[in-house]
Motif scaffolding. Structure first.
Motif, PDB file in Angstrom:
ATOM      1  N   GLU A   1       0.842  -1.204   0.000  1.00  0.00           N
ATOM      2  CA  GLU A   1       0.000   0.000   0.000  1.00  0.00           C
ATOM      3  C   GLU A   1       0.874   1.250   0.000  1.00  0.00           C
ATOM      4  O   GLU A   1       1.955   1.265   0.603  1.00  0.00           O
TER       5      GLU A   1
ATOM      6  N   HIS B   1       0.583   5.137   1.158  1.00  0.00           N
ATOM      7  CA  HIS B   1      -0.211   6.067   1.951  1.00  0.00           C
ATOM      8  C   HIS B   1       0.368   7.476   1.838  1.00  0.00           C
ATOM      9  O   HIS B   1       1.576   7.670   1.987  1.00  0.00           O
TER      10      HIS B   1
ATOM     11  N   ASP C   1      -2.761   4.891  -2.539  1.00  0.00           N
ATOM     12  CA  ASP C   1      -3.986   4.116  -2.327  1.00  0.00           C
ATOM     13  C   ASP C   1      -4.870   4.769  -1.274  1.00  0.00           C
ATOM     14  O   ASP C   1      -6.097   4.649  -1.325  1.00  0.00           O
ATOM     15  N   TYR C   2      -4.228   5.456  -0.311  1.00  0.00           N
ATOM     16  CA  TYR C   2      -4.954   6.114   0.774  1.00  0.00           C
ATOM     17  C   TYR C   2      -4.331   7.476   1.064  1.00  0.00           C
ATOM     18  O   TYR C   2      -3.114   7.647   0.931  1.00  0.00           O
TER      19      TYR C   2
ATOM     20  N   HIS D   1      -4.349  10.627   4.144  1.00  0.00           N
ATOM     21  CA  HIS D   1      -4.700  10.974   5.512  1.00  0.00           C
ATOM     22  C   HIS D   1      -4.465  12.472   5.685  1.00  0.00           C
ATOM     23  O   HIS D   1      -3.342  12.947   5.502  1.00  0.00           O
TER      24      HIS D   1
ATOM     25  N   SER E   1      -9.403  10.232   6.738  1.00  0.00           N
ATOM     26  CA  SER E   1      -8.659   9.262   5.940  1.00  0.00           C
ATOM     27  C   SER E   1      -9.576   8.795   4.821  1.00  0.00           C
ATOM     28  O   SER E   1     -10.783   8.630   5.023  1.00  0.00           O
TER      29      SER E   1
ATOM     30  N   ASP F   1      -9.869   6.490   0.848  1.00  0.00           N
ATOM     31  CA  ASP F   1      -9.277   5.710  -0.234  1.00  0.00           C
ATOM     32  C   ASP F   1      -9.345   6.522  -1.519  1.00  0.00           C
ATOM     33  O   ASP F   1      -9.812   7.659  -1.531  1.00  0.00           O
TER      34      ASP F   1
END
Length: 226
Positions: free
Chosen positions: A28, A30, A185-186, A188, A198, A200
């Motif tokens: 992932e 982030h 992918d994400y 925050h 947060s 996606d």
């Protein structure tokens, strides 16, 4: 997996980070976003183990520092060390065998020159090359695109996608939303030391609009442009 629970950080009476709870899984990417001073760099330094904090940071595979590459906003270089010597030093720090450094010089850096004479962008590319050569499992990248030319940004984008394919954990910050859309992918959203939201990939635009609307119009109106 990296698990962050109830992480807080104070500088005297100034609470820089407030009850941060996040988790990052292999494979992932982030992104941590927020205005300058929101606490992004402090959070990264806490994860990297070079900043004290309250709370818990856990890593499922043992000692996080032994498998992590941390690209700081302004990398530090010893005086009178060449680019090639710097890369060798980082490889030895991870017990990597002697490798053909010139073949890994994907940014075409002048490796026989002192690293302290490099431009800001060149220093960032050298530092990134070093942590990649270490073959880490976790990468924390503080503003990896800042000060770097467009061609190199494209290379970094592709590197990130390859690291994801290799099941690495990648955490990065950037003020350039287009790069975040391409790689993360994400996201925050960190504001005043707290995670406000947060999301996606399907909700990235919500965070971008929320950041754009956070007092920007008020600041522009104060200029009284005519």
């Amino acid at each position: 997996m990296i698990s962050i629970k109830s992480l807080s950080k104070n500088y005297n009476d100034n609470e820089v980070l407030k009850d941060i709870n996040l988790s990052f899984n292999p494979g992932e990417i982030h992104g941590i976003v927020g205005e300058n001073g929101a606490g992004k760099t402090t959070l990264f330094k806490a994860i990297a183990g070079i900043e004290s904090f309250e709370g818990v940071i856990g890593y499922s595979k043992g000692n996080l520092k032994n498998v992590m590459g941390f690209l700081q906003t302004d990398p530090y270089f010893l005086s009178k060390i060449t680019g090639k010597e710097y890369l060798r030093l980082l490889c030895k720090a991870r017990s990597q065998k002697e490798i053909a450094i010139s073949e890994k010089n994907i940014f075409d850096l002048p490796l026989d020159q002192y690293a302290e004479t490099y431009s800001t962008g060149m220093q960032k590319k050298l530092a990134l090359t070093g942590i990649l050569m270490q073959k880490n499992d976790v990468y924390i990248l503080d503003e990896p695109f800042n000060g770097v030319d467009i061609h190199s940004n494209t290379i970094i984008n592709q590197i990130l996608l390859k690291l994801k394919e290799l099941n690495k954990i990648i955490i990065l910050s950037s003020h350039i939303f287009s790069t975040l859309y391409d790689t993360c992918d994400y996201l925050h959203y960190l504001k005043n030391g707290s995670i406000l939201r947060s999301a996606d990939k399907s909700e990235f635009q919500t965070i971008e609009k929320e950041m754009q609307g956070a007092g920007i119009q008020y600041k522009i109106d104060k200029l009284n442009l005519k």
